[in-house]
Design an enzyme around this catalytic site. Structure first.
Site, PDB file in Angstrom:
ATOM      1  N   LYS A  97       0.792  -1.107  -0.417  1.00 43.90           N
ATOM      2  CA  LYS A  97       0.128   0.310  -0.311  1.00 43.90           C
ATOM      3  C   LYS A  97       1.006   1.542  -0.048  1.00 43.90           C
ATOM      4  CE  LYS A  97      -3.603  -1.392  -0.277  1.00 43.90           C
ATOM      5  NZ  LYS A  97      -3.816  -1.759  -2.048  1.00 43.90           N
ATOM      6  N   SER A 130      -4.447   2.851   4.265  1.00 44.14           N
ATOM      7  CA  SER A 130      -4.960   2.356   2.252  1.00 44.14           C
ATOM      8  C   SER A 130      -5.444   1.090   2.863  1.00 44.14           C
ATOM      9  CB  SER A 130      -3.901   2.687   1.627  1.00 44.14           C
ATOM     10  OG  SER A 130      -4.229   1.681   0.646  1.00 44.14           O
ATOM     11  N   HIS A 158       7.618  -7.060  -2.460  1.00 37.11           N
ATOM     12  CA  HIS A 158       7.346  -7.275  -0.955  1.00 37.11           C
ATOM     13  C   HIS A 158       8.071  -7.003  -0.007  1.00 37.11           C
ATOM     14  CE1 HIS A 158       3.513  -5.086  -2.233  1.00 37.11           C
ATOM     15  NE2 HIS A 158       2.846  -5.597  -2.817  1.00 37.11           N
TER      16      HIS A 158
END
Ligand code: A3P
Length: 290
Positions: free
Chosen positions: A47, A132, A102
């Site tokens: 995010k 988010s 990530h």
């Protein structure tokens, strides 16, 4: 080490990943991944602007050509190294390859440490990351319900969320061994001056774009235009998996939405917890004095 965890998640080296897009095979593929010297990886904590980077990188690497961003879904255009799509599409990406991940630094595959592959690390104000993520958990059926915003904040601060603690992720990627291989940018700088950040990225990559090409990339990568790009707005994903009636994937695209979600007490608690975790590092962020 892979442990099957709750229904929606698998656990890998103590971190939680969604089963929807990760499995034992994809993580094995990631561990054996062969990076080339001219590969480029955009690393993000979830995010923080991953989808934005999937829009920006192909035209930056190909003289401003927008064909890929208009014809290939973001997850196949700039794939996640650790996700199930990676083995299916990685070989189809033209060189120099752009990919996203990530993963924290210490879990990168051995070839990362011996290659010269470059990294652009995007950081976003963790308060906006939390907001988010909270809305994303509400619209994505493959993630656990987030609970109340306060409950979700506690999980976030404890690292009981996808990819672990935000602070651990950010600190891991400040490793001095990375030297000139890494460029740090923030989501907030991209909001303020996308053109300026793209010029820094080009400089880092040793590339140039004409003024017209750069203008067209900046224009194409605006939030408004990405929201109408079906290859990037997740409208190709069935509603049972991502329900845009609950919240859009490209939701607000602003910095500072946290001010609409945090009470003063929660803000104090959150700020103190993050500061405590970062106190031994000398990392400075544009939002530190907000
Ligand atoms: P919001 O939920 O705050 O709107 P990721 O791609 O890493 O999952 O991050 C998603 C976040 O990046 C969402 O934030 C999304 O709207 C935002 N985003 C994606 N493209 C953007 C753009 N062009 N401009 C601004 N924000 C963008």
């Amino acid at each position: 080490m892979l442990i099957m965890g709750s229904f929606n998640y698998i656990h890998y080296h103590g971190l939680m990943f969604p089963k929807e897009s990760h499995n034992e095979k994809s993580l094995e593929y990631f561990e054996k991944f062969n990076l080339n010297d001219d590969d480029l990886i955009a690393i993000t904590y979830p995010k923080s602007g991953t989808t934005w980077m999937q829009e920006i990188l192909p035209p930056l690497l190909r003289g401003g050509d927008l064909t890929a961003v208009k014809t290939i879904p973001n997850w196949d255009r700039v794939p996640w190294m650790e996700e199930t799509r990676a083995p299916l599409v990685m070989d189809k990406i033209p060189s120099p390859r752009a990919m996203v991940s990530h993963m924290p630094y210490q879990l990168m595959p051995p070839s990362f440490f011996t290659s010269k592959a470059k990294v652009i690390y995007v950081t976003r104000n963790p308060k906006d990351v939390l907001v988010s993520s909270f809305h994303f958990h509400k619209m994505a059926s493959f993630l656990d319900e987030p609970g109340t915003f306060e409950e979700f904040t506690d999980k976030f601060l404890a690292g009981k969320v996808l990819f672990g603690k935000w602070t651990d992720h950010v600190k891991s990627w400040r490793n001095p061994d990375l030297g000139e291989r890494i460029l740090y940018v923030t989501y907030e700088e991209m909001i303020q001056d996308l053109r300026g950040v793209l010029k820094r990225m080009l400089n880092f990559l040793g590339r140039q774009l004409s003024t017209e090409a750069l203008d067209s990339v900046v224009n194409h990568c605006s939030f408004k235009n990405m929201k109408t790009n079906n290859m990037s707005n997740y409208s190709l994903v069935p509603e049972e998996i991502m329900d845009s009636k609950k919240s859009s994937f490209l939701r607000k695209g602003i910095s500072g939405d946290w001010k609409n979600h945090f009470s003063p007490e929660l803000d104090d608690k959150f700020t103190a917890a993050i500061q405590e975790e970062l106190k031994d590092s000398n990392i400075k962020f544009p939002w530190d004095d907000e």
